[in-house]
Design a protein around this motif. Structure first.
Motif, PDB file in Angstrom:
ATOM      1  N   THR A   1       2.810 -10.708   4.864  1.00  0.00           N
ATOM      2  CA  THR A   1       1.957  -9.545   4.659  1.00  0.00           C
ATOM      3  C   THR A   1       2.321  -8.479   5.672  1.00  0.00           C
ATOM      4  O   THR A   1       2.642  -8.774   6.811  1.00  0.00           O
ATOM      5  CB  THR A   1       0.464  -9.910   4.822  1.00  0.00           C
TER       6      THR A   1
ATOM      7  N   VAL B   1      -6.273 -12.348   1.039  1.00  0.00           N
ATOM      8  CA  VAL B   1      -5.010 -11.852   1.567  1.00  0.00           C
ATOM      9  C   VAL B   1      -3.902 -12.842   1.235  1.00  0.00           C
ATOM     10  O   VAL B   1      -4.070 -14.056   1.382  1.00  0.00           O
ATOM     11  CB  VAL B   1      -5.106 -11.644   3.098  1.00  0.00           C
TER      12      VAL B   1
ATOM     13  N   ARG C   1     -11.827  -6.518   6.521  1.00  0.00           N
ATOM     14  CA  ARG C   1     -12.982  -7.089   5.835  1.00  0.00           C
ATOM     15  C   ARG C   1     -14.146  -7.240   6.819  1.00  0.00           C
ATOM     16  O   ARG C   1     -13.942  -7.321   8.033  1.00  0.00           O
ATOM     17  CB  ARG C   1     -12.649  -8.479   5.262  1.00  0.00           C
TER      18      ARG C   1
ATOM     19  N   SER D   1       0.830  -1.202   0.000  1.00  0.00           N
ATOM     20  CA  SER D   1       0.000   0.000   0.000  1.00  0.00           C
ATOM     21  C   SER D   1       0.864   1.251   0.000  1.00  0.00           C
ATOM     22  O   SER D   1       2.051   1.218   0.337  1.00  0.00           O
ATOM     23  CB  SER D   1      -0.920   0.021   1.223  1.00  0.00           C
TER      24      SER D   1
ATOM     25  N   THR E   1      -5.261  -5.116   6.439  1.00  0.00           N
ATOM     26  CA  THR E   1      -6.384  -5.450   5.575  1.00  0.00           C
ATOM     27  C   THR E   1      -7.619  -5.630   6.432  1.00  0.00           C
ATOM     28  O   THR E   1      -7.579  -6.321   7.454  1.00  0.00           O
ATOM     29  CB  THR E   1      -6.106  -6.744   4.795  1.00  0.00           C
TER      30      THR E   1
END
Length: 433
Positions: free
Chosen positions: A233, A224, A239, A118, A237
């Motif tokens: 990662t 992911v 959700r 990101s 993230t």
């Protein structure tokens, strides 16, 4: 900024250890996994017992000679040291060995640079890298010796390349800090919006490679990235978590923790760690097949304390039971409250038990009742709908006839409207006679 040659990735590992340090083999294996995650090839490993740090090399001078011989014999391109070195120690080792030297903090920074995806993550890792590099801007690099004249007609005493590098670096740090503050303000606004929606917030935390991202995908049918790599990662993230008895919740995946994670990195990755600090519940994921899981559990708790998330309630998740040979189950305390869930995120066994435990912990007492709202209470209707509290409704000229089924903990915070809406919610929440 630096003119050191960066050819190849054939690495010799140096593993410092002390007499009472514990499982040095485990530490060495973990460091090798870090190197693998960075994309380097391990061609040799040298253990170095260190009872008192050598101010010149950190390791002893005799051990430094041994490493130099291994570098020449194996034709290594770099040396990776499983400890944080001072700038002087790193520079002295490079001169003595004739190859690049990277300490533990520098290696983790390299991995973070590879994994950040990101915009915010890239800003954070570049800022952390620049702060790390700033401490390495010391005299001794041949390309920093030349004087440069003034900007106009070469007047004035000029400045050394070292001084120029420092000034440019400081300007870049200042610019990145401003950009990051702007991005974090935007993320904070998004987080506050979730708070206003009163949807419970759950965050996954745990030692790196414990299976957090795999569990995240199993719970949310998300996408992911999950792999058998340390720090697979980095970026947070979020959700929506559906099909819970308590109604919807928000689930966040966070960066994995590791022992001796450099403090500057903890400070830099405020975005992903803020998801843990602001959560209503932490799912602390551990590898059930790992013999050191209790120690690693304490490592994670220490980092949580450091980011002011030590008081957030936790549900312990014992993952990878397929490797540990354990059956899925829920462990409860004396009051019957879920405290630990045993499951396998990879196979899906026991994930239904986790959903059950989440429903119990986030839900509490449920409100199941009919509610009539006038058309003037449109804002309250919207809040109830956003919270997933409405299971059925009809509407006519008098307003909405609603069927409410949701946890009391979800409905109670919705009473922030006008006096009439507050009174309606009080009646809804009043215990049945």
């Amino acid at each position: 900024m630096f003119d050191r040659e960066k050819k190849g990735d054939r690495a010799v590992l140096v593993l410092p250890h002390s007499r009472g340090e514990g499982d040095t083999a485990r530490r060495g294996a973990e460091f090798a996994e870090l190197v693998k995650s960075a994309g380097a090839e391990v061609i040799g490993t040298i253990a170095a017992r260190v009872e008192g740090a050598n101010p010149r090399f950190y390791i002893g001078s005799g051990k430094a000679d041994e490493v130099a011989e291994a570098v020449r014999a194996l034709e290594a391109d770099l040396v990776l040291v499983d400890h944080v070195l001072t700038p002087v120690q790193e520079r002295n080792l490079e001169k003595h060995l004739g190859v690049r030297v990277v300490d533990r903090a520098g290696l983790i920074l390299d991995i973070f640079a590879l994994r950040a995806r990101s915009h915010e993550g890239k800003l954070e890792v570049e800022l952390a890298q620049l702060k790390h590099i700033a401490t390495r801007l010391v005299r001794g690099w041949t390309h920093l010796d030349a004087q440069r004249g003034g900007m106009i007609g070469n007047r004035g005493p000029g400045e050394t390349q070292l001084e120029l590098d420092r000034r440019l670096l400081a300007e870049r740090v200042k610019m990145l800090t401003k950009r990051l503050e702007k991005v974090q303000t935007q993320r904070g606004q998004q987080r506050r919006a979730r708070l206003r929606n009163t949807v419970p917030r759950v965050a996954l935390v745990g030692y790196t490679n414990a299976g957090k991202s795999t569990l995240f995908n199993a719970l949310t049918t998300g996408d992911v990235y999950a792999a058998d790599l340390l720090f697979a990662t980095l970026d947070p993230t979020v959700r929506k978590l559906e099909d819970l008895s308590c109604g919807p919740a928000v689930l966040a995946d966070t960066v994995g923790f590791i022992r001796e994670l450099p403090h500057d990195l903890v400070a830099a990755f405020r975005a992903t760690l803020a998801e843990a600090r602001d959560a209503d519940l932490l799912l602390h994921v551990s590898d059930a097949a790992d013999e050191e899981r209790e120690h690693l559990h304490r490592v994670v708790d220490n980092v949580l304390e450091e980011i002011d998330a030590g008081d957030v309630p936790q549900l312990h998740i014992m993952n990878k039971i397929d490797l540990a040979g354990t059956e899925p189950r829920i462990d409860r305390d004396g009051a019957g409250k879920p405290v630990r869930v045993w499951l396998s995120a990879a196979t899906g066994v026991g994930v239904d038990l986790l959903r059950q435990a989440l429903g119990e912990l986030l839900g509490g007492e449920r409100v199941q009742s009919a509610l009539q709202l006038p058309l003037s209470a449109g804002r309250l209707h919207a809040r109830l709908k956003a919270a997933g509290a409405i299971t059925g409704e009809t509407v006519d000229e008098h307003g909405w006839q609603l069927r409410i089924d949701a946890p009391r903990s979800v409905i109670a915070p919705l009473s922030g409207g006008n006096a009439a809406e507050t009174l309606l919610l009080r009646e809804l929440l009043a215990p049945a006679e």
